[in-house]
Design a protein around this motif. Structure first.
Motif, PDB file in Angstrom:
ATOM      1  N   GLU A 292       0.837  -1.211   0.000  1.00  0.00           N
ATOM      2  CA  GLU A 292       0.000   0.000   0.000  1.00  0.00           C
ATOM      3  C   GLU A 292       0.865   1.252   0.000  1.00  0.00           C
ATOM      4  N   TYR A 293       1.893   1.242   0.853  1.00  0.00           N
ATOM      5  CA  TYR A 293       2.791   2.401   0.918  1.00  0.00           C
ATOM      6  C   TYR A 293       3.419   2.675  -0.446  1.00  0.00           C
ATOM      7  N   GLU A 294       3.956   1.630  -1.075  1.00  0.00           N
ATOM      8  CA  GLU A 294       4.637   1.829  -2.354  1.00  0.00           C
ATOM      9  C   GLU A 294       3.664   2.265  -3.446  1.00  0.00           C
ATOM     10  N   SER A 295       2.439   1.768  -3.389  1.00  0.00           N
ATOM     11  CA  SER A 295       1.432   2.156  -4.376  1.00  0.00           C
ATOM     12  C   SER A 295       1.081   3.638  -4.243  1.00  0.00           C
ATOM     13  N   LYS A 296       0.820   4.074  -3.017  1.00  0.00           N
ATOM     14  CA  LYS A 296       0.460   5.479  -2.789  1.00  0.00           C
ATOM     15  C   LYS A 296       1.632   6.409  -3.092  1.00  0.00           C
ATOM     16  N   MET A 297       2.816   5.994  -2.670  1.00  0.00           N
ATOM     17  CA  MET A 297       4.002   6.801  -2.956  1.00  0.00           C
ATOM     18  C   MET A 297       4.234   6.859  -4.465  1.00  0.00           C
ATOM     19  N   GLY A 298       4.052   5.749  -5.135  1.00  0.00           N
ATOM     20  CA  GLY A 298       4.248   5.707  -6.583  1.00  0.00           C
ATOM     21  C   GLY A 298       3.321   6.648  -7.322  1.00  0.00           C
ATOM     22  N   GLU A 299       2.070   6.729  -6.869  1.00  0.00           N
ATOM     23  CA  GLU A 299       1.116   7.652  -7.496  1.00  0.00           C
ATOM     24  C   GLU A 299       1.609   9.091  -7.392  1.00  0.00           C
ATOM     25  N   ALA A 300       2.113   9.439  -6.214  1.00  0.00           N
ATOM     26  CA  ALA A 300       2.610  10.801  -6.012  1.00  0.00           C
ATOM     27  C   ALA A 300       3.849  11.068  -6.864  1.00  0.00           C
TER      28      ALA A 300
END
Length: 225
Positions: free
Chosen positions: A81-89
């Motif tokens: 989840e962290y990597e997904s949200k960070m990736g979007e940003a």
């Protein structure tokens, strides 16, 4: 802003190491800080890991005069989840031509390698302006420069909980047990910077309750009314 300046994001925890990284980046003529990038735990409305209230984070950014990009994750978020949200940003900024992220890491090779792998997935690169610095010298330079920071989280497996809620000063450093990094780089403690030469005004708060949560001790900082 000069046309030759390169945009950079700063990974911002609200603590002293990310503040020192920002301080160094802002002294670099060809770099321009586009935004502070902070992970916030949605359920608690607080900075992830540090436990500082979101309103104080927002006051920090306002005092620094910088845009703040908050990345919201859930309580107990998985690494996926962290990597997904960070990736979007990261992708949103990369699409605007910004491909650099600055971190306040000091010497942990595994953390740096992880960041490099994550950034590479999104065609971005990391900057580490305080990497390799002597941490004893660095924290004293931080204090001498006029920065003020308070310990908001302590790992009791590495440091006595009595250190939480204390401002880092010469007395604090003198009382740290042997083996504890003076910058807390091994996760011994986390901090919140509330004043310094790059702040327009100090962040005002009072000390709230001290609690143990998920095996860590936290000192709540209550925003001034």
């Amino acid at each position: 802003m000069p046309t030759q300046c390169k945009g950079v994001l700063v990974s911002w925890s609200g603590g002293k190491d990310s503040c020192l990284a920002l301080y160094e980046i802002q002294k670099t003529p060809d770099l321009h800080v586009e935004a502070l990038l902070t992970t916030v735990t949605r359920d608690f409305d607080r900075i992830s890991m540090h436990g500082v209230r979101r309103v104080l984070l927002e006051q920090q950014a306002a005092s620094l005069g910088l845009p703040l990009h908050q990345i919201l994750i859930s309580k107990g978020a998985s690494n996926e989840e962290y990597e997904s949200k960070m990736g979007e940003a990261l992708c949103a900024y990369r699409d605007r031509g910004i491909n650099r992220v600055a971190f306040g890491d000091l010497f942990l090779e595994d953390i740096r390698a992880y960041r490099q792998r994550l950034l590479a997935k999104h065609d971005m690169v990391g900057l580490y302006p305080i990497w390799g610095r002597n941490t004893s010298e660095l924290i004293r330079e931080f204090i001498t420069a006029g920065f003020k920071t308070v310990v908001v989280c302590v790992d009791p497996a590495q440091l006595d909980p009595s250190f939480v809620g204390r401002v880092i000063d010469d007395e604090f450093l003198a009382q740290l047990p042997p083996g504890v990094d003076p910058c807390g780089e091994n996760g011994e403690f986390h901090t919140f910077v509330f004043d310094g030469p790059i702040f327009k005004n100090p962040i005002r708060f009072s000390f709230g309750e001290i609690v143990c949560r998920d095996s860590f001790w936290f000192c709540d900082l209550v925003p001034a009314e």
